[in-house]
Enzyme design. Structure first.
Site, mmCIF file in Angstrom:
data_model
loop_
_atom_site.group_PDB
_atom_site.id
_atom_site.type_symbol
_atom_site.label_atom_id
_atom_site.label_comp_id
_atom_site.label_asym_id
_atom_site.label_seq_id
_atom_site.Cartn_x
_atom_site.Cartn_y
_atom_site.Cartn_z
ATOM 1 N N HIS A 178 0.313 -0.867 -0.021
ATOM 2 C CA HIS A 178 -0.336 -0.138 0.135
ATOM 3 C C HIS A 178 1.048 0.886 -0.085
ATOM 4 O O HIS A 178 1.716 1.604 0.892
ATOM 5 C CB HIS A 178 -0.387 0.274 1.317
ATOM 6 C CG HIS A 178 -2.157 -1.252 0.961
ATOM 7 N ND1 HIS A 178 -2.550 -1.386 2.451
ATOM 8 C CD2 HIS A 178 -2.509 -1.244 0.259
ATOM 9 C CE1 HIS A 178 -3.417 -2.500 2.293
ATOM 10 N NE2 HIS A 178 -3.809 -2.717 0.692
ATOM 11 N N GLU A 181 1.676 4.196 3.020
ATOM 12 C CA GLU A 181 2.600 3.848 4.994
ATOM 13 C C GLU A 181 3.421 3.454 4.431
ATOM 14 O O GLU A 181 4.638 2.489 3.882
ATOM 15 C CB GLU A 181 1.953 1.694 4.321
ATOM 16 C CG GLU A 181 0.233 2.267 4.547
ATOM 17 C CD GLU A 181 -0.528 0.835 4.602
ATOM 18 O OE1 GLU A 181 0.837 -0.239 4.823
ATOM 19 O OE2 GLU A 181 -1.893 0.080 4.265
ATOM 20 N N ARG A 234 -3.015 5.009 -2.216
ATOM 21 C CA ARG A 234 -3.030 3.735 -1.920
ATOM 22 C C ARG A 234 -2.757 2.567 -2.578
ATOM 23 O O ARG A 234 -1.998 1.827 -2.544
ATOM 24 C CB ARG A 234 -4.314 3.273 -0.891
ATOM 25 C CG ARG A 234 -4.563 1.891 -0.708
ATOM 26 C CD ARG A 234 -5.846 1.754 0.212
ATOM 27 N NE ARG A 234 -6.601 0.344 0.412
ATOM 28 C CZ ARG A 234 -5.878 -0.688 1.707
ATOM 29 N NH1 ARG A 234 -5.682 0.796 2.285
ATOM 30 N NH2 ARG A 234 -6.715 -1.566 1.869
ATOM 31 N N HIS A 305 2.981 -3.509 7.131
ATOM 32 C CA HIS A 305 1.664 -1.891 6.993
ATOM 33 C C HIS A 305 0.997 -1.372 7.631
ATOM 34 O O HIS A 305 2.057 -1.314 9.013
ATOM 35 C CB HIS A 305 0.045 -2.952 7.091
ATOM 36 C CG HIS A 305 0.313 -3.818 5.324
ATOM 37 N ND1 HIS A 305 -1.017 -3.706 4.182
ATOM 38 C CD2 HIS A 305 0.908 -4.962 5.234
ATOM 39 C CE1 HIS A 305 -0.536 -4.643 3.343
ATOM 40 N NE2 HIS A 305 -0.046 -5.722 3.783
ATOM 41 N N GLU A 382 0.737 -4.671 11.308
ATOM 42 C CA GLU A 382 0.499 -3.163 10.758
ATOM 43 C C GLU A 382 0.820 -2.350 12.003
ATOM 44 O O GLU A 382 0.746 -2.728 13.481
ATOM 45 C CB GLU A 382 -1.225 -3.425 11.000
ATOM 46 C CG GLU A 382 -1.745 -4.085 10.278
ATOM 47 C CD GLU A 382 -2.129 -3.217 9.188
ATOM 48 O OE1 GLU A 382 -1.506 -2.092 8.883
ATOM 49 O OE2 GLU A 382 -3.523 -3.684 8.241
#
Length: 422
Positions: A178, A181, A234, A305, A382
Site C-alpha cells: 500500500h 504506508e 494507496r 503494513h 500493522e
C-alpha cells in the site's frame, strides 16, 4: 486566423494540464475522525461514504472488536458529514485536525540536510533503489538482488536476498504493497541494515541462521505517486477499462477467497477494489508467480503494513474458522506482542486471525501464501500508531518502530523454532 487561435487554445489547455498535473494534491483542513459504530445501519452509512473517495477516505476500516472506523473528510463535505452523524446517532472524535499540517511537517524533515541514507526521514523510490545498489555493492558475499517483475508503469520490483550460509530456512518479507504506508519501507530498509551490520549476538544469529528475502517497496508505481502527486495514494496505478478511477488494492488481488464475504470491493473507485479478477494487477501477478517458482526457498512470509498495531494471521475470509495450527500461531503472536510491550515505549499490539481480530479481508498476499503455497507461518504486521497520526507517522518515530519490529521478530522466530517450525 481561426486555425491559429485553435492551436493557441490547445497549447494553452495542454500547458494548463501539465501545470495542474505537476502540482501535489493538498489536504488543507481535511480532518480524520474516529467513529464509534454501534449497529449495522450506522456501518452501512459509513461504508457508503467510503466509496466516495474524493470526499471521504477510509483510513482504517471497521474494527469488529473496537467497533471503530477512521475516516478522512474533505472540508467541503463537513456540513453534510456532521448531519449524517447526527441523523444516525454516530459519536465521533477528531484524531487529525488538519491532514496537510502533518504532511507539511513530514516534508520539513524530508528536506533536512543529510548526505547519508538513514532513518530520520522518509525517502523516495529512487533514493531507496540507490541505497539498495550501495548495499549490494558493499556486501557482495552475502547479498544478491532478485527481481519479482515489472509494474504497470514499467518499474522494476526489486528485492534483496541476504544469506550467510547455504541450507538456511528462508523468510520472505514484502513491504509497501500500500503506497501511502511509508513507515513500512523505512522499517524494511532499517531491518536490512541491521541484518548486515548489527553486532548484537541475537541479531547476528537471526541474520546468520536464515535466508532473508526482502522487498523494500513492492507497489513501486503507487509509492512513487504518493511522493510526487498524492501523499494519501494507496492503490496501484493501472487504469480501469470502464471507469475513470485508477488502480486496485494489490493486497486484495491475490487468488485466495478473492472478493468473498465482502472482504474487498468490486467498485473501481474504492480503496479496497479487488481488481477485475485475481492477478489483474501486474504487480500481484508477478509476485504470485515469483513466490510459486521459489516456494521451496522460504518457510515464513511477512507483509509490512500500517497502521493500528496488529499482528494478523490467517484466515482473512472468515472469523469462525481457524487454521489447524492456530494455537501455535497465537503463541507466536503472544511472543511478538509481549516482546514489543516490554520495551520502554510500552507499545501494545493485538494479535490473532485477521477476520476475528480486525475485519474480513480477502485476496491478501499472506492468506494466498498460507492457503495456496501451504506455508504455516504467515503474518501481516500493522505498525504504529492507533490513529493520532495514522499513515503520516512522524519521522521521529521511524527508529522506535524499527526497534519494536526487531524485538518482535526475534521473539516470534524464537517461538517458531521452539514449536518446531524451523
Amino acid at each position: 486566423m481561426r486555425l491559429l487561435w485553435l492551436l493557441f487554445t490547445v497549447v494553452a489547455l495542454t500547458s494548463a494540464g501539465v501545470l495542474q498535473d505537476s502540482t501535489k494534491k493538498r489536504y488543507d483542513n481535511f480532518k480524520v475522525y474516529k467513529l464509534n459504530i454501534q449497529n449495522k445501519i450506522q456501518l452501512a452509512a459509513i461504508e457508503k461514504l467510503g466509496e466516495l473517495t474524493q470526499k471521504y477516505n477510509v483510513w482504517r476500516e471497521y474494527d469488529r472488536n473496537t467497533k471503530q472506523v477512521d475516516i478522512m473528510v474533505n472540508p467541503e463535505e463537513m456540513p453534510y458529514f456532521q448531519q449524517l452523524l447526527r441523523l444516525n446517532n454516530i459519536t465521533s472524535e477528531v484524531m487529525v485536525e488538519n491532514v496537510q499540517a502533518l504532511i507539511d511537517e513530514e516534508q520539513v524533515t524530508a528536506t533536512a540536510d543529510s548526505t547519508a541514507f538513514g532513518w530520520t526521514k522518509y525517502y523516495e523510490l529512487e533514493e531507496i533503489q540507490a541505497w539498495l545498489d550501495e548495499v549490494l555493492a558493499k556486501y557482495p558475499a552475502v547479498t544478491e538482488e532478485f527481481v519479482v517483475g515489472t509494474s504497470y508503469e514499467g518499474r522494476t520490483i526489486r528485492g534483496i536476498k541476504i544469506s550467510h550460509k547455504s541450507g538456511n530456512p528462508g523468510i520472505f518479507i514484502e513491504s509497501n504493497i500500500h503506497a501511502r504506508e511509508w513507515i513500512t519501507s523505512a522499517t524494511a530498509t532499517w531491518f536490512i541494515n541491521e541484518l548486515l551490520t548489527s553486532v548484537d549476538a541475537e541479531v547476528r544469529n537471526l541474520a546468520d541462521s536464515y535466508d532473508w528475502y526482502i522487498i523494500p517497496v513492492f507497489n513501486v508505481d503507487g509509492f512513487e505517486y504518493s511522493h510526487r502527486k498524492d501523499r494519501m495514494w494507496r492503490k496501484t496505478r493501472q487504469p480501469h477499462a470502464t471507469n475513470a478511477c485508477i488502480g486496485a488494492d494489490a493486497n486484495r488481488n491475490f487468488d485466495s477467497h478473492w472478493l468473498e464475504s465482502n472482504g474487498a470491493s468490486d467498485n473501481p473507485c474504492s480503496e479496497t477494489f479487488a481488481g477485475d479478477q485475481p492477478g489483474s494487477e501486474p504487480e500481484a501477478k508477478a509476485l504470485a508467480e515469483f513466490l510459486t517458482n521459489n516456494q521451496d526457498k522460504f518457510d515464513a512470509y511477512f507483509s509490512f503494513h500500517s497502521y493500528g498495531q496488529y499482528l494478523l494471521s490467517p484466515y482473512g475470509h472468515t472469523s469462525t474458522e481457524f487454521p489447524e495450527n492456530y494455537d501455535d500461531i497465537l503463541a507466536m503472536g503472544k511472543a511478538f506482542a509481549d516482546a514489543i510491550e516490554a520495551l520502554p515505549y510500552g507499545t501494545a499490539y493485538r494479535y490473532g486471525s485477521t477476520a476475528f481480530v480486525l475485519y474480513v479481508a480477502t485476496g491478501t498476499s499472506v492468506d494466498w501464501v498460507f492457503n495456496e503455497l501451504d506455508k504455516k507461518i504467515g503474518f501481516t504486521i500493522e505498525y504504529r500508531d492507533t490513529g493520532r497520526y495514522g499513515f503520516i507517522l512522524p519521522p521521529v518515530q521511524i527508529i522506535p518502530n524499527c526497534e519494536e519490529l526487531l524485538v518482535g521478530m526475534l521473539a516470534l522466530i524464537e517461538k517458531s523454532k521452539e514449536l518446531g517450525y524451523f
